[in-house]
Design a protein around this motif. Structure first.
Motif, PDB file in Angstrom:
ATOM      1  N   MET A   1      -5.670   3.972  53.665  1.00 25.57           N
ATOM      2  CA  MET A   1      -4.401   4.309  54.255  1.00 25.57           C
ATOM      3  C   MET A   1      -4.583   5.254  55.436  1.00 25.57           C
ATOM      4  N   ILE A   2      -5.580   6.088  55.374  1.00 22.49           N
ATOM      5  CA  ILE A   2      -5.838   6.965  56.505  1.00 22.49           C
ATOM      6  C   ILE A   2      -6.294   6.161  57.714  1.00 22.49           C
ATOM      7  N   VAL A   3      -6.865   4.994  57.462  1.00 21.56           N
ATOM      8  CA  VAL A   3      -7.308   4.127  58.560  1.00 21.56           C
ATOM      9  C   VAL A   3      -6.122   3.728  59.432  1.00 21.56           C
ATOM     10  N   TYR A   4      -4.957   3.513  58.810  1.00 21.35           N
ATOM     11  CA  TYR A   4      -3.754   3.164  59.575  1.00 21.35           C
ATOM     12  C   TYR A   4      -3.440   4.248  60.605  1.00 21.35           C
ATOM     13  N   TYR A   5      -3.492   5.501  60.190  1.00 21.21           N
ATOM     14  CA  TYR A   5      -3.178   6.589  61.112  1.00 21.21           C
ATOM     15  C   TYR A   5      -4.255   6.776  62.166  1.00 21.21           C
ATOM     16  N   ASP A  24       6.476   1.484  60.027  1.00 17.75           N
ATOM     17  CA  ASP A  24       6.218   2.860  59.597  1.00 17.75           C
ATOM     18  C   ASP A  24       7.113   3.239  58.425  1.00 17.75           C
ATOM     19  N   ALA A  25       8.364   2.826  58.473  1.00 21.53           N
ATOM     20  CA  ALA A  25       9.286   3.121  57.379  1.00 21.53           C
ATOM     21  C   ALA A  25       8.869   2.391  56.109  1.00 21.53           C
ATOM     22  N   VAL A  26       8.486   1.136  56.236  1.00 21.14           N
ATOM     23  CA  VAL A  26       8.039   0.364  55.070  1.00 21.14           C
ATOM     24  C   VAL A  26       6.764   0.973  54.499  1.00 21.14           C
ATOM     25  N   PHE A  30       6.341   2.619  50.800  1.00 20.58           N
ATOM     26  CA  PHE A  30       5.263   2.136  49.938  1.00 20.58           C
ATOM     27  C   PHE A  30       4.422   3.301  49.416  1.00 20.58           C
ATOM     28  N   LEU A  31       4.077   4.236  50.289  1.00 17.07           N
ATOM     29  CA  LEU A  31       3.282   5.388  49.868  1.00 17.07           C
ATOM     30  C   LEU A  31       4.048   6.272  48.887  1.00 17.07           C
ATOM     31  N   ILE A  32       5.343   6.463  49.102  1.00 14.12           N
ATOM     32  CA  ILE A  32       6.140   7.261  48.183  1.00 14.12           C
ATOM     33  C   ILE A  32       6.186   6.614  46.811  1.00 14.12           C
ATOM     34  N   ILE A  33       6.460   5.322  46.765  1.00  9.83           N
ATOM     35  CA  ILE A  33       6.545   4.608  45.481  1.00  9.83           C
ATOM     36  C   ILE A  33       5.195   4.616  44.776  1.00  9.83           C
ATOM     37  N   MET A  34       4.118   4.389  45.519  1.00 10.06           N
ATOM     38  CA  MET A  34       2.793   4.405  44.898  1.00 10.06           C
ATOM     39  C   MET A  34       2.433   5.790  44.381  1.00 10.06           C
ATOM     40  N   SER A  35       2.793   6.836  45.110  1.00 13.84           N
ATOM     41  CA  SER A  35       2.517   8.195  44.649  1.00 13.84           C
ATOM     42  C   SER A  35       3.276   8.514  43.374  1.00 13.84           C
ATOM     43  N   LEU A  36       4.535   8.103  43.319  1.00 15.67           N
ATOM     44  CA  LEU A  36       5.319   8.341  42.099  1.00 15.67           C
ATOM     45  C   LEU A  36       4.744   7.562  40.919  1.00 15.67           C
ATOM     46  N   GLU A  37       4.322   6.345  41.141  1.00 17.57           N
ATOM     47  CA  GLU A  37       3.741   5.543  40.061  1.00 17.57           C
ATOM     48  C   GLU A  37       2.411   6.124  39.588  1.00 17.57           C
TER      49      GLU A  37
END
Length: 65
Positions: A1-5, A24-26, A30-37
């Motif tokens: 994911m850091i590769v994207y930035y 960027d919003a999607v 995605f990162l928020i949902i994955m972090s919560l999971e």
């Protein structure tokens, strides 16, 4: 994911203060949902519940007294 930035840094830096691209919003959601999971699987339901409450407060905060 850091590769994207790393790859998208010039584009992101050019858009500072401007609009947000749909990808960027999607990606952010995605990162928020994955972090919560991942937090739910690791420590249980308490930390993700606190995170969801804080996300709701961040969104609806201006409407609270």
């Amino acid at each position: 994911m850091i590769v994207y930035y790393i790859i998208e840094y010039p584009t992101l830096a050019d858009r500072i203060g401007g609009g947000t691209a749909l990808r960027d919003a999607v990606f952010g959601w995605f990162l928020i949902i994955m972090s919560l999971e991942l937090a739910r699987r690791t420590v249980g339901n308490v930390i993700p519940a606190i995170g969801v409450v804080l996300l709701i407060y961040a969104y609806f905060g201006p409407y609270f007294p």
